[in-house]
Design a protein around this motif. Structure first.
Motif, PDB file in Angstrom:
ATOM      1  N   ALA A  73     -14.293   5.760 -34.375  1.00 48.90           N
ATOM      2  CA  ALA A  73     -14.484   4.364 -34.790  1.00 48.90           C
ATOM      3  C   ALA A  73     -13.393   3.467 -34.208  1.00 48.90           C
ATOM      4  N   LEU A  74     -12.129   3.936 -34.210  1.00 49.94           N
ATOM      5  CA  LEU A  74     -11.043   3.118 -33.656  1.00 49.94           C
ATOM      6  C   LEU A  74     -11.228   2.902 -32.162  1.00 49.94           C
ATOM      7  N   ALA A  75     -11.671   3.943 -31.439  1.00 51.52           N
ATOM      8  CA  ALA A  75     -11.904   3.802 -29.997  1.00 51.52           C
ATOM      9  C   ALA A  75     -13.023   2.806 -29.717  1.00 51.52           C
ATOM     10  N   ILE A  76     -14.106   2.888 -30.506  1.00 47.61           N
ATOM     11  CA  ILE A  76     -15.227   1.959 -30.313  1.00 47.61           C
ATOM     12  C   ILE A  76     -14.777   0.521 -30.597  1.00 47.61           C
ATOM     13  N   ALA A  77     -14.003   0.323 -31.661  1.00 43.63           N
ATOM     14  CA  ALA A  77     -13.522  -1.022 -32.000  1.00 43.63           C
ATOM     15  C   ALA A  77     -12.666  -1.602 -30.882  1.00 43.63           C
ATOM     16  N   ALA A  78     -11.921  -0.749 -30.186  1.00 44.61           N
ATOM     17  CA  ALA A  78     -11.098  -1.229 -29.069  1.00 44.61           C
ATOM     18  C   ALA A  78     -11.954  -1.607 -27.864  1.00 44.61           C
ATOM     19  N   LEU A  79     -13.119  -0.968 -27.708  1.00 48.57           N
ATOM     20  CA  LEU A  79     -13.980  -1.226 -26.547  1.00 48.57           C
ATOM     21  C   LEU A  79     -14.967  -2.368 -26.767  1.00 48.57           C
ATOM     22  N   LEU A  80     -15.325  -2.640 -28.002  1.00 51.24           N
ATOM     23  CA  LEU A  80     -16.403  -3.593 -28.297  1.00 51.24           C
ATOM     24  C   LEU A  80     -16.185  -5.006 -27.748  1.00 51.24           C
ATOM     25  N   ALA A 126     -15.027  -6.201 -25.097  1.00 53.72           N
ATOM     26  CA  ALA A 126     -15.326  -6.370 -23.671  1.00 53.72           C
ATOM     27  C   ALA A 126     -16.721  -5.882 -23.310  1.00 53.72           C
ATOM     28  N   ALA A 127     -17.429  -5.245 -24.244  1.00 55.41           N
ATOM     29  CA  ALA A 127     -18.760  -4.703 -23.946  1.00 55.41           C
ATOM     30  C   ALA A 127     -19.809  -5.804 -23.972  1.00 55.41           C
ATOM     31  N   GLU A 128     -20.894  -5.603 -23.241  1.00 60.48           N
ATOM     32  CA  GLU A 128     -21.960  -6.600 -23.158  1.00 60.48           C
ATOM     33  C   GLU A 128     -23.323  -5.925 -23.234  1.00 60.48           C
ATOM     34  N   GLY A 129     -24.320  -6.719 -23.586  1.00 67.00           N
ATOM     35  CA  GLY A 129     -25.710  -6.277 -23.520  1.00 67.00           C
ATOM     36  C   GLY A 129     -26.013  -5.054 -24.361  1.00 67.00           C
ATOM     37  N   GLU A 130     -26.817  -4.139 -23.768  1.00 70.27           N
ATOM     38  CA  GLU A 130     -27.264  -2.955 -24.492  1.00 70.27           C
ATOM     39  C   GLU A 130     -26.100  -2.041 -24.862  1.00 70.27           C
ATOM     40  N   ARG A 131     -25.099  -1.963 -23.985  1.00 71.92           N
ATOM     41  CA  ARG A 131     -23.950  -1.108 -24.304  1.00 71.92           C
ATOM     42  C   ARG A 131     -23.252  -1.601 -25.564  1.00 71.92           C
ATOM     43  N   ARG A 132     -23.117  -2.904 -25.703  1.00 69.86           N
ATOM     44  CA  ARG A 132     -22.480  -3.446 -26.904  1.00 69.86           C
ATOM     45  C   ARG A 132     -23.301  -3.100 -28.153  1.00 69.86           C
ATOM     46  N   GLU A 133     -24.628  -3.186 -28.050  1.00 66.27           N
ATOM     47  CA  GLU A 133     -25.483  -2.867 -29.197  1.00 66.27           C
ATOM     48  C   GLU A 133     -25.348  -1.396 -29.584  1.00 66.27           C
ATOM     49  N   ARG A 134     -25.314  -0.495 -28.559  1.00 67.74           N
ATOM     50  CA  ARG A 134     -25.177   0.935 -28.853  1.00 67.74           C
ATOM     51  C   ARG A 134     -23.828   1.227 -29.507  1.00 67.74           C
ATOM     52  N   LEU A 135     -22.754   0.610 -28.972  1.00 66.35           N
ATOM     53  CA  LEU A 135     -21.439   0.832 -29.547  1.00 66.35           C
ATOM     54  C   LEU A 135     -21.375   0.334 -30.989  1.00 66.35           C
ATOM     55  N   ARG A 136     -21.994  -0.808 -31.254  1.00 65.64           N
ATOM     56  CA  ARG A 136     -21.954  -1.357 -32.618  1.00 65.64           C
ATOM     57  C   ARG A 136     -22.718  -0.456 -33.591  1.00 65.64           C
ATOM     58  N   GLU A 137     -23.857   0.074 -33.152  1.00 64.02           N
ATOM     59  CA  GLU A 137     -24.599   0.997 -34.012  1.00 64.02           C
ATOM     60  C   GLU A 137     -23.768   2.246 -34.299  1.00 64.02           C
ATOM     61  N   ASP A 138     -23.076   2.754 -33.273  1.00 64.35           N
ATOM     62  CA  ASP A 138     -22.222   3.924 -33.435  1.00 64.35           C
ATOM     63  C   ASP A 138     -21.090   3.630 -34.426  1.00 64.35           C
ATOM     64  N   LEU A 139     -20.460   2.443 -34.283  1.00 64.79           N
ATOM     65  CA  LEU A 139     -19.379   2.058 -35.192  1.00 64.79           C
ATOM     66  C   LEU A 139     -19.883   1.962 -36.622  1.00 64.79           C
ATOM     67  N   ASP A 140     -21.041   1.331 -36.835  1.00 63.17           N
ATOM     68  CA  ASP A 140     -21.580   1.185 -38.188  1.00 63.17           C
ATOM     69  C   ASP A 140     -21.900   2.548 -38.805  1.00 63.17           C
ATOM     70  N   ALA A 141     -22.349   3.503 -37.963  1.00 66.34           N
ATOM     71  CA  ALA A 141     -22.621   4.844 -38.477  1.00 66.34           C
ATOM     72  C   ALA A 141     -21.328   5.518 -38.943  1.00 66.34           C
ATOM     73  N   CYS A 142     -20.251   5.372 -38.175  1.00 63.34           N
ATOM     74  CA  CYS A 142     -18.957   5.925 -38.586  1.00 63.34           C
ATOM     75  C   CYS A 142     -18.465   5.278 -39.871  1.00 63.34           C
ATOM     76  N   ARG A 143     -18.625   3.961 -39.982  1.00 64.63           N
ATOM     77  CA  ARG A 143     -18.206   3.250 -41.187  1.00 64.63           C
ATOM     78  C   ARG A 143     -18.954   3.778 -42.415  1.00 64.63           C
ATOM     79  N   GLU A 144     -20.261   4.038 -42.255  1.00 65.84           N
ATOM     80  CA  GLU A 144     -21.061   4.501 -43.381  1.00 65.84           C
ATOM     81  C   GLU A 144     -20.626   5.886 -43.844  1.00 65.84           C
ATOM     82  N   ALA A 154     -10.940  -2.972 -41.298  1.00 62.36           N
ATOM     83  CA  ALA A 154     -10.065  -4.019 -40.756  1.00 62.36           C
ATOM     84  C   ALA A 154     -10.351  -4.247 -39.276  1.00 62.36           C
ATOM     85  N   GLU A 155     -10.499  -3.164 -38.501  1.00 67.59           N
ATOM     86  CA  GLU A 155     -10.810  -3.290 -37.077  1.00 67.59           C
ATOM     87  C   GLU A 155     -12.184  -3.932 -36.868  1.00 67.59           C
TER      88      GLU A 155
END
Length: 695
Positions: free
Chosen positions: A72-79, A81-99, A121-122
């Motif tokens: 989750a911390l790595a994804i938050a650091a990448l989000l 600068a991410a764009e388009g579909e990659r940003r959507e995939r990363l956000r879904e991954d982050l939300d899954a970790c949060r849950e 917080a991130e």
């Protein structure tokens, strides 16, 4: 196999050969953690993906939670600068970790709450929810400390420090980063400690003790003080200064919000306020303290002003002196400070600061710099009031001159000299415009003068007069002092030279006004004084009046001159100067109203056949519509909202008296314009007198 011979490649081959997926997954999780902590989130996420393939061999183990946390911390650091579909995939991954972390926290808060709070917080930081991020970082740090997870405490402090650094809150950021270094040091992560100290030199490892923190605060306070003092000393408009005072004090203290109050008679009124996140500072209509119960702790303000002492509370909501105040109880105020603004022992007002995220924020380290900034604020406010009174006096004198001028114009009109009076008013207005610009330039130069820095240097030396040698040799401020004084002397010399030049230009403009008045009296008889004239010199005089250096700098105008010193004709010098000054003023207006960065005026002077000459003034301004060209020189016609329609009309009349021709050219709006004045070798003798006859 000896330990020193084991490499990563060999370890991976052994795991593959023996199919030890359990050990391999352990290794991949630890590697993802290290990569995340060392600022390589993309590599960390790649290794985390590899670990996911082997996670089944660690079912039910605590390492599963560690993988979700660092992923989750790595994804938050990448989000960001991410764009388009990659940003959507990363956000879904982050939300899954949060849950997943949320579920584990509900089952066992002691083991997982700090991790879940830090990931939240991130997430808030990525979403731009500044207040939520600040609160969650603090909660994550508190939870990690409470349950003795020193490694997570270190990570949380580091991420909080980087968050505040990105927001421009350097002092708050350095406090968090110092705590992070201390936690990493307790966890035995010496390499991480070295990297942070190298990246942020103003921090020190915890083992250096209080002396290191004091040294850092001392260096940082000097830099903060100089920057803040510069901001306060350069502002002379009272309304803007009030907002700047609140902003400087809030940012320097690490406060969440601040309020400025001033003494008016026997009362206190609120005149400015600001919040740090999102940054918003501004002046307010004067609000009596009695009606400002929703903005400040009135009891603290009255106490600070009455005693002329700073009032501090580490946690006002628990402080018996303030917890019953309606504002404190309603806002749950924690750290609170109220400092009086003193000038020669007299209280001008007070600055009220608070931070509801932290307790005990306004400690001794911050208090000293706040006292210095409060004193600078009081001086700057007093200077602004003096300047405002001076401005009012200048405006009143200007109105008196305008009324006198209008009386003269009315008298001239009654005598049948309306056109002469209009021309005089227009020409005097052009010269007065240059006077006002030069006055503003001089005022700004005086306001921004570094002369006040000498007093600061003297005060610093005086405070160390008994240990001056040690101060100059050992103290960081003393070591920089000689170079600072040398640089200051050069700046003051440059200021003096520039001011002298502007005073000289101001004198030329005043002389020009005197000449205009004299010329208009002479023009009443329509006499022409013919004398030998160097046309280039006249053009340069016109530029000094209509577009001097101060105006060029103020409006960002480039002036290019192509003048021939060999061009000499016999004509009326003062009438020629009026024509060229009007054309230069017109060009200045054109480029100032134009859209675009190119602001250029080109002035040419060249000989023509028959011994005459031409003067061309070309600009990159707004241009002239074709249907306006034919009417351009008619009396009363103007294309400027503030224009009078007199300048070009009087110029063409003066040109005819000199036997000259004046014409305008333009390719249309947005394409600039060119005015050409063609002068004969000798002005007509009819109705003229020679210069010798006037001496």
């Amino acid at each position: 196999m000896p330990e020193e011979a084991l490499t990563e490649a060999q370890f991976l081959r052994d795991c593959e050969a023996h199919q030890t997926r359990y050990a391999l997954c352990h290794y991949q999780i630890l590697k993802a953690m290290c990569l995340t902590l060392h600022g390589r989130p993309a590599d960390a996420l790649r290794v985390a993906d590899e670990a996911e393939e082997n996670l089944g061999f660690l079912a039910g183990k605590f390492q599963t939670a560690a993988l979700r946390f660092y992923r989750a911390l790595a994804i938050a650091a990448l989000l960001p600068a991410a764009e388009g579909e990659r940003r959507e995939r990363l956000r879904e991954d982050l939300d899954a970790c949060r849950e997943r972390l949320r579920g584990w926290t509900q089952s066992c808060p002691a083991n997982f709450e700090h991790k879940h709070l830090l990931v939240e917080a991130e997430t808030a930081r990525v979403d731009g929810r500044v207040d939520d991020a600040a609160r969650l970082y603090e909660q994550a740090i508190t939870s990690a400390r409470q349950h003795a997870f020193v490694n997570i405490e270190a990570v949380a402090c580091e991420l909080a420090g980087r968050f505040w650094m990105s927001r421009g809150r350097t002092r708050t950021a350095l406090d968090f980063l110092t705590d992070a270094i201390a936690a990493y040091d307790r966890a035995g992560q010496d390499r991480k400690v070295s990297l942070l100290v190298e990246e942020f030199p103003l921090t020190r490892p915890a083992r250096d003790g209080g002396a290191a923190r004091a040294a850092r605060a001392d260096v940082f306070d000097v830099e903060t003080l100089l920057k803040a003092a510069r901001v306060l000393s350069q502002e002379l408009v009272v309304e803007r200064l009030l907002a700047s005072m609140v902003q400087v004090l809030v940012e320097s203290a690490g406060a969440e919000r601040g309020t400025l109050l001033l003494v008016r008679g026997d009362s206190l009124v609120l005149v400015a306020k600001g919040v740090a996140h999102p940054p918003e500072f501004g002046a307010l209509p004067s609000v009596p303290l009695e009606d400002a119960g929703a903005e400040v702790c009135a009891a603290a303000v009255r106490l600070a002003v009455r005693t002329r002492q700073t009032v501090i509370s580490a946690d006002a909501s628990q402080d018996p002196a303030f917890r019953d105040d309606p504002y404190v109880s309603a806002s749950k105020v924690r750290s609170m400070l109220c400092a009086p603004l003193l000038l020669k022992g007299r209280a001008l007002g007070a600055i009220y600061l608070e931070n509801n995220l932290f307790e005990g924020l306004f400690g001794p380290e911050r208090l000293e710099i706040l006292h210095l900034l409060a004193a600078q604020s009081a001086v700057s406010f007093n200077n602004a009031l003096v300047y405002e009174n001076l401005e009012k006096m200048v405006e009143e004198r200007t109105r008196e001159l305008q009324r006198t001028q209008q009386k003269l114009v009315d008298a001239a009109r009654k005598a049948g000299m309306a056109e002469v009076a209009d021309s005089a008013m227009h020409n005097v207005g052009n010269a007065l415009n240059s006077v006002m610009v030069l006055r503003m330039q001089l005022s700004e130069r005086l306001a921004g003068s570094r002369i006040a820095r000498l007093a600061q240097v003297a005060q610093l030396l005086k405070s160390h007069q008994h240990d001056l040698a040690a101060f100059l040799e050992s103290d960081p401020r003393g070591q920089r002092l000689i170079d600072y004084v040398d640089e200051l002397s050069r700046h003051l010399a440059a200021e003096n030279q520039a001011a002298a030049g502007e005073v000289a230009e101001l004198g030329e403009c005043v002389s020009r006004i005197r000449d205009i008045v004299s010329d208009q009296l002479r023009n009443a008889g329509m006499k022409i004084i013919v004398e030998p004239v160097v046309v280039a010199a006249v053009v340069e005089d016109a530029l000094r009046v209509g577009l001097n250096r101060a105006e060029r700098t103020h409006h960002g105008i480039e002036v290019v001159c192509e003048l021939s010193d060999e061009v000499r004709i016999e004509t009326d010098r003062h009438r020629l100067l009026q024509i060229v000054t009007n054309l230069v003023t017109n060009a200045r207006r054109a480029v100032c109203h134009a859209v675009g960065p190119a602001r250029r005026v080109l002035v040419r002077c060249a000989p023509t056949e028959g011994g005459g000459c031409s003067v061309e003034i070309e600009d990159t301004g707004v241009g002239i519509a074709s249907d306006h060209l034919a009417r351009l020189f008619q009396q009363g016609f103007t294309t400027w909202p503030e224009g009078t329609g007199l300048g070009l009309h009087s110029s063409v009349l003066e040109a005819r008296l000199l036997g000259a021709a004046l014409r305008a050219e333009s390719k249309g709006p947005g394409h600039g314009a060119k005015f050409t004045l063609e002068l004969p070798a000798t002005a007509p003798r009819r109705g003229s007198i020679h210069a010798e006859a006037t001496r």
